[in-house]
Scaffold this motif. Structure first.
Motif: not given
Ligand code: MN3
Length: 215
Positions: A90-92, A155-170, A192-195
């Protein structure tokens, strides 16, 4: 609301391409949303059209992704991850979370600063393309992880499972025009731009429902 794959819609952005300047530049946003995300969305539809998968929820498919074609893993994840990403920007944005989420971060990491350090480390050290995540684990604690490509913690192929609430595309496509090889600068600017209101909403939803029904 139906979440089955064939009824999914390409999401609209809640802000303009230049709204996140100077932290994320307008040209990156335009290309990232209109081309990269759109391609994942279209390719997910193409990979599932006319199969049993088109009548399943993307959530259900991701939870059993090891049973499905790699095109669905890459493009289903690509759609889900980007939809989440736009919503938590978010811009805010910026600052720190409050309420239940702030308390949960303190409980799981010791402090907001410790959480930040852990998340930054996950984002900066993910080799090649991928994502860094904050997720709600099955025991309702918060966990930080990173995944390659367009995988995610559902995904069941991932070593740490959970419900994602924040993600950053790298992926480099998320920052290269402005930051070139300086991924750490992009990761630092992200704060600076996390909602946080949206991240909190996802946190509350993960606690309120046994079956997390986000599309
Ligand atoms: Mn991307």
């Amino acid at each position: 609301m139906s979440c089955i794959i064939k009824t999914l819609e390409f999401p609209t952005l809640a802000y303009s391409f230049n709204a996140l300047e100077p932290h994320i530049d307008a040209m990156t946003m335009e290309i990232h949303y209109s081309r990269h995300h759109k391609a994942y969305f279209d390719n997910l539809q193409n990979a599932t059209a006319g199969t049993e998968m088109e009548n399943l929820s993307l959530m259900a498919v991701q939870k059993n992704i090891s049973k499905y074609p790699v095109a669905v893993r890459n493009n289903g994840g690509g759609h889900y991850n980007h939809k989440l990403f736009w919503s938590i920007l978010s811009p805010n944005g910026g600052g720190q979370p409050s309420g239940d989420l702030a308390e949960a971060i303190d409980q799981s990491f010791g402090s907001f600063e410790k959480f930040q350090e852990t998340f930054n480390n996950a984002a900066k050290t993910r080799f090649g393309s991928g994502w860094a995540w904050l997720s709600v684990a099955e025991d309702k604690s918060l966990v930080v992880s990173s995944t390659p490509n367009q995988d995610n913690p559902l995904m069941d192929v991932t070593d740490v499972n959970g419900y994602p609430i924040l993600g950053l595309d790298v992926w480099e496509h998320a920052y290269y025009l402005k930051y070139q090889n300086k991924r750490p600068d992009y990761v630092n600017a992200f704060w600076n731009v996390i909602n946080w209101d949206e991240v909190s909403k996802r946190y509350e939803k993960s606690l309120a429902t046994a079956e997390q029904t986000s599309c």
